[in-house]
Design a protein around this motif. Sequence first.
Motif, PDB file in Angstrom:
ATOM      1  N   ASP A  32       0.803  -1.384  -0.003  1.00 36.97           N
ATOM      2  CA  ASP A  32      -0.021  -0.107   0.027  1.00 36.97           C
ATOM      3  C   ASP A  32       0.760   1.409   0.061  1.00 36.97           C
ATOM      4  O   ASP A  32       2.175   1.161  -0.039  1.00 36.97           O
ATOM      5  N   ARG A  33       0.410   2.423  -0.021  1.00 37.65           N
ATOM      6  CA  ARG A  33       1.054   3.593  -0.055  1.00 37.65           C
ATOM      7  C   ARG A  33       1.982   3.891   1.179  1.00 37.65           C
ATOM      8  O   ARG A  33       3.060   4.568   1.125  1.00 37.65           O
ATOM      9  N   GLU A  34       1.654   3.393   2.281  1.00 38.53           N
ATOM     10  CA  GLU A  34       2.552   3.333   3.572  1.00 38.53           C
ATOM     11  C   GLU A  34       3.665   2.314   3.624  1.00 38.53           C
ATOM     12  O   GLU A  34       4.256   2.044   4.286  1.00 38.53           O
ATOM     13  N   GLY A  35       3.796   1.463   2.474  1.00 35.34           N
ATOM     14  CA  GLY A  35       4.767   0.556   2.369  1.00 35.34           C
ATOM     15  C   GLY A  35       4.406  -0.816   3.025  1.00 35.34           C
ATOM     16  O   GLY A  35       5.258  -1.536   3.283  1.00 35.34           O
TER      17      GLY A  35
END
Length: 383
Positions: free
Chosen positions: A70-73
Amino acid sequence: MLRTNLGQRIPEGMRDLLPEEITIQERLEAEILTLFRQWSYQKVSTPTLEFTACVQPDLEQDDSLYKFFDREGRILAMRPELTTPIARLVSTRMRGAALPLRLCYGADVYRNTSVRHREFRQVGVELVGSAQELADAEVIALAVEAIAGLGLKNYQFNLGHMGIFSGLMLEAGVDEGIQAKLEEALARKDMVGVESWVRQSGLPGRVQELLMRLPHFHGGEEILDEVLEWSARPAIREAVESLRRIYKYLSDFGIQENVSLDLGIMRGFSYYTGAVFEGYVAGMGFPVVEGGRYDTLYSDFGVPQPATGFAIHLGNLLEQFPLLPTESADVLVYGSDETKIIRECQTLRAKGKRVEMALGVVDNEVAHNMALQKRIPEVHCVE
């Protein structure tokens, strides 16, 4: 831009479903879920994507997950089954709910394996909060009734218990690594693999003989008495007596004749701890129903609870039913005034009719040919 060859294909193991196939799948699912509701199971839904921290621990040795960042890794995975996500749901949003909980679902699952289908529809149940054998018998009876209710005549269920295998392993002092390999080979019914690992185990000859017999040891209640002669270890005796009680309950449910005892059953997920079962349909070399007891999974979520359940692999059952023409519209509306056509269609739909609207101005011959091709029984001309 013209799509490349790859852009015109679908990933391996995925599949498109035609209207006729969707019609069958939705009908089967609706019938099964109606049956579940009659047994007091309530439907829940979980996300397609889960954090791997939820679903990964059970699949570390055979990493069959579709993974993403996801965008937070953080690593996400498409759910490979529903039992674990529902355990997460029960342990969080449903914590403190009155037990036992009877939950059901219908959803797609995804496994990045070498099997024919990697995306498939499942319907199933989870009975959470009861350690009684009656709970095991209930879900087995429900699974049998679900398959029978679809009109499938030639089917068979097999019932085993993980405690017999684990008891033998405990008595023989088998190394955990070899035990895992043996269990995996038994779950795949890979007899070559079973024999190979048994021969490498260095176990006493008697134990090797029993392990080689397990995949072929099936029948009625009489086989349980023979198992008791194998060992006096409490774990094996408890498993045998548990199976005996469940089997008696199946007689009370009126479905015992559809269930055979099979001590070679091993489930592919490591969380199974007790009674396990499979359902087969003639002509299909793999189980269409899989289930069993899993009394330790909820501890992983901080809320220890006994539980049992099953899943029906609905997508694999589609080929057992003939493809029939999809339901057509009730009426085709056409004419020369598009505004009047639209209004007439809306009026008929408000009355509950399924209406197909001719797009643009068409004459009588075109309209009747269209209705014939699409099997629409009624043609309505708007002047």
